[in-house]
Design an enzyme around this catalytic site. Structure first.
Site, PDB file in Angstrom:
ATOM      1  N   MET A  49       1.103  -1.452   0.408  1.00  0.00           N
ATOM      2  CA  MET A  49      -0.036  -0.056  -0.074  1.00  0.00           C
ATOM      3  C   MET A  49       0.728   1.327   0.610  1.00  0.00           C
ATOM      4  O   MET A  49       2.190   0.959   0.064  1.00  0.00           O
ATOM      5  CB  MET A  49      -0.819   0.114   1.795  1.00  0.00           C
ATOM      6  CG  MET A  49      -2.080  -1.357   1.105  1.00  0.00           C
ATOM      7  SD  MET A  49      -3.384  -0.670   2.628  1.00  0.00           S
ATOM      8  CE  MET A  49      -4.308  -2.016   2.243  1.00  0.00           C
ATOM      9  N   CYS A  50       0.325   2.667   0.160  1.00  0.00           N
ATOM     10  CA  CYS A  50       1.084   3.525  -0.292  1.00  0.00           C
ATOM     11  C   CYS A  50       1.726   3.869   1.431  1.00  0.00           C
ATOM     12  O   CYS A  50       1.218   3.508   2.452  1.00  0.00           O
ATOM     13  CB  CYS A  50      -0.308   4.729  -0.564  1.00  0.00           C
ATOM     14  SG  CYS A  50      -1.234   4.312  -1.875  1.00  0.00           S
ATOM     15  N   GLN A  51       1.976   5.087   1.613  1.00  0.00           N
ATOM     16  CA  GLN A  51       3.060   5.820   2.940  1.00  0.00           C
ATOM     17  C   GLN A  51       2.152   7.917   2.474  1.00  0.00           C
ATOM     18  O   GLN A  51       2.459   7.745   1.334  1.00  0.00           O
ATOM     19  CB  GLN A  51       4.176   5.127   2.835  1.00  0.00           C
ATOM     20  CG  GLN A  51       4.572   3.789   3.542  1.00  0.00           C
ATOM     21  CD  GLN A  51       5.987   3.789   3.903  1.00  0.00           C
ATOM     22  OE1 GLN A  51       6.146   4.810   4.324  1.00  0.00           O
ATOM     23  NE2 GLN A  51       6.082   2.681   3.715  1.00  0.00           N
TER      24      GLN A  51
END
Length: 260
Positions: free
Chosen positions: A1-3
């Protein structure tokens, strides 16, 4: 996933040190290489930069590292695509106007079976679940409070309720700011620290960079950094609890009732 990466301060401050380590995760020390973005509040305006290239390959990201833009509220994002193709319109953070001010939003997570009805006031341009959630969030706030922005305590209650509703569809780690406060909601992974006098010597975990903040600050300065995973090796980061939302003003977490 994103950060996610956010900064909230009591005086305008640059985010070069934190962004340098954070951007490295966009394709070098981690595989979040599907775009990146950053937004700086400056007065009533927002400096907004996004790129569909990985942060480690983007000349624009290099510019941000070299240009010490100062702001009291900053939100940044590095993307690992789960919904929506790799394209500029799908890069976070997203920006919309409501109540005569800009709102900036970024999301880390993945929402399943999330198909809210939108009334047309706020509509996504791209195809991410994140921008859809942002539009829904603003729509519901506008429905609840009308044309007048509410006081911070009422706004915080509403945001907590809406974040819990959206998080029932999956992982919903977010940062949201209107330039006066920074709201951060955690589903599973979010950390923060507050840097204040006496300021530390900080060492990045993703880059060989060390900064002695006591040399570039005053005793009155205070800076809160909020991030998905800790950026430094020698500072104490505080983990959010799952389902927790914090409000940051002037470089520290606050109780909204104090600002009624």
């Amino acid at each position: 996933m994103c950060q996610l990466l956010g900064m909230n301060c009591n005086v305008p401050t640059d985010i070069v040190f934190s962004f340098t380590g954070f951007a490295t995760r966009g394709g070098r020390t981690d595989n979040h290489n599907d775009g990146w973005g950053i937004a700086f509040f400056e007065g009533a305006g927002v400096r907004h930069f996004v790129d569909y290239q990985a942060a480690t390959a983007s000349p624009l990201a290099e510019l941000i590292k070299q240009c010490p833009i100062k702001s009291k509220n900053v939100i940044s994002h590095i993307r690992k695509a789960t919904q929506g193709r790799v394209a500029l319109e799908n890069c976070h953070p997203f920006v919309r106007e409501m109540w005569g001010r800009y709102w900036v939003f970024a999301h880390n997570g993945d929402l399943k079976e999330f198909r809210p009805e939108l009334d047309g006031r706020f509509r996504p341009v791209g195809t991410t679940d994140s921008e859809l959630a942002f539009c829904y969030l603003l729509q519901q706030l506008r429905k609840r409070f009308g044309d007048a922005m509410p006081a911070l305590p009422a706004l915080t209650v509403a945001l907590r309720e809406l974040c819990a509703e959206i998080a029932s569809h999956g992982v919903f780690n977010i940062m949201l700011s209107d330039g006066s406060a920074l709201f951060a909601h955690c589903s599973n992974h979010l950390h923060y620290l507050v840097r204040q006098y006496p300021f530390p010597v900080a060492e990045l975990s993703d880059e060989d960079v060390i900064v002695d903040f006591s040399l570039v600050t005053t005793p009155k300065d205070r800076v809160a950094i909020i991030v998905t995973a800790p950026l430094t090796t020698n500072e104490t980061w505080i983990a959010f609890e799952p389902g927790e939302m914090k409000v940051f003003i002037d470089g520290q977490p606050v109780e909204p009732a104090e600002y009624a």
